[in-house]
Design a protein around this motif. Structure first.
Motif, PDB file in Angstrom:
ATOM      1  N   TYR A  44      57.768  59.555  29.628  1.00 20.91           N
ATOM      2  CA  TYR A  44      57.815  58.324  30.667  1.00 20.91           C
ATOM      3  C   TYR A  44      59.216  57.723  30.576  1.00 20.91           C
ATOM      4  O   TYR A  44      59.704  57.660  31.709  1.00 20.91           O
ATOM      5  CB  TYR A  44      56.906  57.461  30.623  1.00 20.91           C
ATOM      6  CG  TYR A  44      56.716  56.406  31.848  1.00 20.91           C
ATOM      7  CD1 TYR A  44      55.791  57.009  32.812  1.00 20.91           C
ATOM      8  CD2 TYR A  44      57.386  55.482  32.107  1.00 20.91           C
ATOM      9  CE1 TYR A  44      55.823  56.195  34.104  1.00 20.91           C
ATOM     10  CE2 TYR A  44      57.442  54.597  32.952  1.00 20.91           C
ATOM     11  CZ  TYR A  44      56.678  55.020  34.351  1.00 20.91           C
ATOM     12  OH  TYR A  44      56.684  54.224  35.416  1.00 20.91           O
ATOM     13  N   GLY A  45      59.645  57.354  29.499  1.00 25.35           N
ATOM     14  CA  GLY A  45      61.095  56.761  29.547  1.00 25.35           C
ATOM     15  C   GLY A  45      61.921  57.798  29.734  1.00 25.35           C
ATOM     16  O   GLY A  45      63.132  57.342  30.216  1.00 25.35           O
ATOM     17  N   ARG A  46      61.968  58.845  29.489  1.00 25.43           N
ATOM     18  CA  ARG A  46      63.155  59.785  29.979  1.00 25.43           C
ATOM     19  C   ARG A  46      63.047  60.307  31.451  1.00 25.43           C
ATOM     20  O   ARG A  46      64.373  60.704  31.934  1.00 25.43           O
ATOM     21  CB  ARG A  46      62.906  61.092  29.162  1.00 25.43           C
ATOM     22  CG  ARG A  46      63.236  60.982  27.634  1.00 25.43           C
ATOM     23  CD  ARG A  46      63.165  62.213  26.790  1.00 25.43           C
ATOM     24  NE  ARG A  46      64.351  63.436  27.217  1.00 25.43           N
ATOM     25  CZ  ARG A  46      64.377  64.451  26.890  1.00 25.43           C
ATOM     26  NH1 ARG A  46      63.888  64.910  25.669  1.00 25.43           N
ATOM     27  NH2 ARG A  46      65.275  65.266  27.389  1.00 25.43           N
ATOM     28  N   VAL A  47      62.055  60.212  32.019  1.00 27.14           N
ATOM     29  CA  VAL A  47      61.853  60.592  33.288  1.00 27.14           C
ATOM     30  C   VAL A  47      61.543  59.900  34.395  1.00 27.14           C
ATOM     31  O   VAL A  47      62.371  59.746  35.387  1.00 27.14           O
ATOM     32  CB  VAL A  47      60.821  61.803  33.315  1.00 27.14           C
ATOM     33  CG1 VAL A  47      60.300  62.334  34.794  1.00 27.14           C
ATOM     34  CG2 VAL A  47      61.010  63.013  32.459  1.00 27.14           C
TER      35      VAL A  47
ATOM     36  N   GLY B 215      64.779  54.601  24.358  1.00 28.87           N
ATOM     37  CA  GLY B 215      64.746  55.262  25.824  1.00 28.87           C
ATOM     38  C   GLY B 215      64.825  54.316  27.009  1.00 28.87           C
ATOM     39  O   GLY B 215      64.666  52.903  26.554  1.00 28.87           O
ATOM     40  N   ASN B 216      64.695  54.804  28.199  1.00 22.74           N
ATOM     41  CA  ASN B 216      64.444  53.757  29.160  1.00 22.74           C
ATOM     42  C   ASN B 216      63.406  53.102  29.162  1.00 22.74           C
ATOM     43  O   ASN B 216      62.121  53.804  28.634  1.00 22.74           O
ATOM     44  CB  ASN B 216      64.541  54.501  30.387  1.00 22.74           C
ATOM     45  CG  ASN B 216      65.989  55.040  30.758  1.00 22.74           C
ATOM     46  OD1 ASN B 216      67.124  54.556  30.294  1.00 22.74           O
ATOM     47  ND2 ASN B 216      66.049  56.264  31.475  1.00 22.74           N
ATOM     48  N   HIS B 217      63.031  51.745  29.785  1.00 25.28           N
ATOM     49  CA  HIS B 217      61.804  51.148  29.893  1.00 25.28           C
ATOM     50  C   HIS B 217      61.186  50.824  28.552  1.00 25.28           C
ATOM     51  O   HIS B 217      60.012  50.735  28.465  1.00 25.28           O
ATOM     52  CB  HIS B 217      60.777  51.749  30.682  1.00 25.28           C
ATOM     53  CG  HIS B 217      61.304  52.424  31.974  1.00 25.28           C
ATOM     54  ND1 HIS B 217      62.270  51.995  32.616  1.00 25.28           N
ATOM     55  CD2 HIS B 217      61.331  53.881  32.333  1.00 25.28           C
ATOM     56  CE1 HIS B 217      62.652  52.558  33.839  1.00 25.28           C
ATOM     57  NE2 HIS B 217      62.052  53.811  33.662  1.00 25.28           N
ATOM     58  N   ALA B 218      61.843  51.001  27.382  1.00 26.82           N
ATOM     59  CA  ALA B 218      61.274  50.623  26.016  1.00 26.82           C
ATOM     60  C   ALA B 218      60.715  49.546  26.256  1.00 26.82           C
ATOM     61  O   ALA B 218      59.520  49.229  25.582  1.00 26.82           O
ATOM     62  CB  ALA B 218      62.083  50.759  24.748  1.00 26.82           C
ATOM     63  N   ASP B 219      61.260  48.457  26.447  1.00 22.16           N
ATOM     64  CA  ASP B 219      60.289  46.833  26.469  1.00 22.16           C
ATOM     65  C   ASP B 219      59.179  46.956  27.316  1.00 22.16           C
ATOM     66  O   ASP B 219      58.052  46.547  26.637  1.00 22.16           O
ATOM     67  CB  ASP B 219      61.390  46.042  27.104  1.00 22.16           C
ATOM     68  CG  ASP B 219      62.021  46.257  28.512  1.00 22.16           C
ATOM     69  OD1 ASP B 219      61.819  47.482  28.915  1.00 22.16           O
ATOM     70  OD2 ASP B 219      62.480  45.397  29.037  1.00 22.16           O
ATOM     71  N   HIS B 220      59.117  47.731  28.504  1.00 21.69           N
ATOM     72  CA  HIS B 220      57.846  47.639  29.291  1.00 21.69           C
ATOM     73  C   HIS B 220      56.743  48.535  28.398  1.00 21.69           C
ATOM     74  O   HIS B 220      55.724  48.274  28.497  1.00 21.69           O
ATOM     75  CB  HIS B 220      58.243  48.320  30.509  1.00 21.69           C
ATOM     76  CG  HIS B 220      56.921  48.859  30.975  1.00 21.69           C
ATOM     77  ND1 HIS B 220      55.786  48.169  31.914  1.00 21.69           N
ATOM     78  CD2 HIS B 220      56.614  50.241  31.438  1.00 21.69           C
ATOM     79  CE1 HIS B 220      55.097  49.032  32.426  1.00 21.69           C
ATOM     80  NE2 HIS B 220      55.245  50.121  31.965  1.00 21.69           N
ATOM     81  N   LEU B 221      57.243  49.862  28.015  1.00 22.73           N
ATOM     82  CA  LEU B 221      56.316  50.569  27.246  1.00 22.73           C
ATOM     83  C   LEU B 221      55.695  50.185  26.269  1.00 22.73           C
ATOM     84  O   LEU B 221      54.516  50.162  25.815  1.00 22.73           O
ATOM     85  CB  LEU B 221      56.982  51.996  26.983  1.00 22.73           C
ATOM     86  CG  LEU B 221      57.518  52.496  28.087  1.00 22.73           C
ATOM     87  CD1 LEU B 221      58.267  54.022  27.669  1.00 22.73           C
ATOM     88  CD2 LEU B 221      56.310  53.240  29.106  1.00 22.73           C
ATOM     89  N   LEU B 222      56.507  49.280  25.264  1.00 23.62           N
ATOM     90  CA  LEU B 222      55.892  48.774  24.077  1.00 23.62           C
ATOM     91  C   LEU B 222      54.852  47.646  24.409  1.00 23.62           C
ATOM     92  O   LEU B 222      53.779  47.332  24.063  1.00 23.62           O
ATOM     93  CB  LEU B 222      57.088  48.082  23.264  1.00 23.62           C
ATOM     94  CG  LEU B 222      57.757  49.065  22.268  1.00 23.62           C
ATOM     95  CD1 LEU B 222      59.164  48.692  21.750  1.00 23.62           C
ATOM     96  CD2 LEU B 222      56.729  49.504  21.214  1.00 23.62           C
ATOM     97  N   GLU B 223      55.238  46.828  25.672  1.00 25.63           N
ATOM     98  CA  GLU B 223      54.357  45.872  26.051  1.00 25.63           C
ATOM     99  C   GLU B 223      53.069  46.271  26.278  1.00 25.63           C
ATOM    100  O   GLU B 223      51.734  45.942  26.332  1.00 25.63           O
ATOM    101  CB  GLU B 223      54.926  44.927  27.115  1.00 25.63           C
ATOM    102  CG  GLU B 223      54.198  43.699  27.611  1.00 25.63           C
ATOM    103  CD  GLU B 223      54.872  43.025  28.753  1.00 25.63           C
ATOM    104  OE1 GLU B 223      54.586  41.868  28.582  1.00 25.63           O
ATOM    105  OE2 GLU B 223      55.640  43.608  29.460  1.00 25.63           O
TER     106      GLU B 223
END
Length: 427
Positions: free
Chosen positions: A199-202, A242-250
């Protein structure tokens, strides 16, 4: 073009898909650049023995995205035994055949390694490992893969074979499981983390998840407990840079995944959001980002017990947790690099400079990080032998004198030579 598309029929818990194949031709420079002498020889050999050979998985995704893949995996209709006979007859060396029971043979041609795997179907899975059966059906192999964007094949003539709308999802930058998200996850619970990583890559935006996918992830989260820490860390450390890592961890916290990953249950999510925003454009190490979650050193120790991170990674996390406030608050001038260089000079560890560089990334100190990256640690020009030649023989006195000289040297910006420093001893 698309061939006829029909809905799957379901028998028990397994979906059997009717043919739905999209094909197109790829003729990009990235694709053409793959054709080394080794690959040409491999293609010629498989063609001679009438076995199909195609590029598989992530390399296809990268090529369709306009990238030259770092690693290229191949799939074939030939069985492992047929490949072995074929390579032996051609005098081609085979190496590292530990993956043979899963259908993978690695051949070495023209100083290149080529990993080729027989088409497979999963006969039985336990959420960690799968018992496989070989097949010649390309769609059945595609069916067993995790995400649609990873389920495509590319013929060596440039023909794309896409059974589950992977190319369409890639163009629309969507991340979807092949078929049923629940079934794909239960085949291998690590796919939960692979979903977040890709998800972070795409995905172009941080919150475009299919709600049904998130429900499937939450309901199957306990399966992560049985996955080895090494496999979890392999996925997690790619995701956090990767992209959106902050959102994904949350999001992982809200889905209650972290207790199975060795991460602190009360992790500092706000801190990791701050750190990721400041560090993301400066190639931080994965642990530089993840360290923001930890409030206490004990949490790093618990994480290490679960994930089995490297000694270097654990040491970096402990360093950041200890010094992220202490070292940065010691500066008298906001833009001064001096406290950091003094810290490195006084340290007895070999990799202190790299750790301090990561600390500056963590704090978003872009200018200071650039300066420190180009700084060479100067050598202190005086040693105990110099003092003994001056008549100082007491070990305790030698030690205290060296420390006094080191303090003078640091105050003068590490510019004093041996004679200048020793003159302080004489005086």
């Amino acid at each position: 073009m698309w061939s006829r598309i029909l809905k799957p029929r379901v028998i028990g818990r397994t979906a059997f898909y009717w043919r739905s194949l999209f094909t197109m031709q790829l003729n990009t420079s990235e694709f053409k650049s793959l054709f080394s002498e080794g690959l040409k020889g491999l293609a010629e050999l498989f063609g001679k023995h009438q076995h199909e050979l195609r590029i598989a998985g992530g390399a296809v995704r990268d090529l369709l995205s306009g990238k030259r893949p770092d690693d290229v995996d191949f799939a074939t209709t030939a069985t492992p035994e047929e490949m072995k006979q074929m390579f032996q007859k051609a005098g081609i060396r085979m190496i590292n055949n530990k993956g043979e029971k899963h259908g993978t043979i690695t051949a070495r041609l023209h100083n290149e390694n080529f990993e080729v795997t027989t088409l497979r179907v999963d006969v039985q899975t336990d959420g960690r490992h799968a018992e496989v059966e070989f097949t010649t059906d390309w769609q059945k192999d595609s069916e067993r893969r995790d995400l649609t964007i990873n389920s495509m094949f590319l013929g060596l003539d440039g023909t794309l074979y896409d059974y589950f709308k992977g190319y369409e999802d890639l163009k629309e930058r969507k991340v979807r499981f092949v078929g049923s998200a629940e079934q794909r996850i239960q085949e291998d619970y690590l796919r939960i983390l692979r979903y977040f990583r890709f998800y972070g890559r795409v995905a172009p935006e941080p919150d475009r998840h299919d709600p049904k996918t998130l429900v499937a992830i939450r309901e199957n989260r306990r399966g992560l407990a049985a996955i080895s820490g090494e496999r979890i860390w392999t996925e997690l450390k790619k995701m956090v840079v990767g992209n959106h890592a902050d959102h994904l961890l949350e999001l992982m916290y809200s889905l209650e995944l972290v207790q199975y990953l060795g991460l602190p249950p009360d992790g500092n999510v706000e801190e990791i959001k701050r750190v990721w925003q400041k560090a993301k454009d400066h190639s931080p190490k994965p642990m530089t980002i993840l360290a923001a979650l930890f409030r206490r050193p004990e949490e790093v120790e618990r994480m290490d017990l679960r994930l089995k991170v490297s000694k270097e990674e654990k040491t970096l996390a402990l360093f950041l947790v200890k010094y992220r406030q202490e070292l940065c608050k010691s500066r008298e001038e906001p833009d001064s690099l001096k406290p950091f260089t003094d810290f490195i000079i006084d340290s007895r560890e070999l990799d202190t400079q790299s750790k301090v560089c990561e600390l500056l990334k963590y704090q978003g100190e872009e200018k200071l990080h650039a300066e420190l990256s180009g700084w060479s640690v100067p050598r202190f020009p005086v040693n105990g032998h110099d003092l003994r030649r001056m008549g100082i023989t007491s070990g305790k006195e030698i030690g205290s004198t060296l420390q006094d000289l080191r303090d003078v040297w640091k105050k003068r910006g590490y510019q004093m030579d041996k004679d200048e420093l020793l003159s302080h001893v004489k005086s």
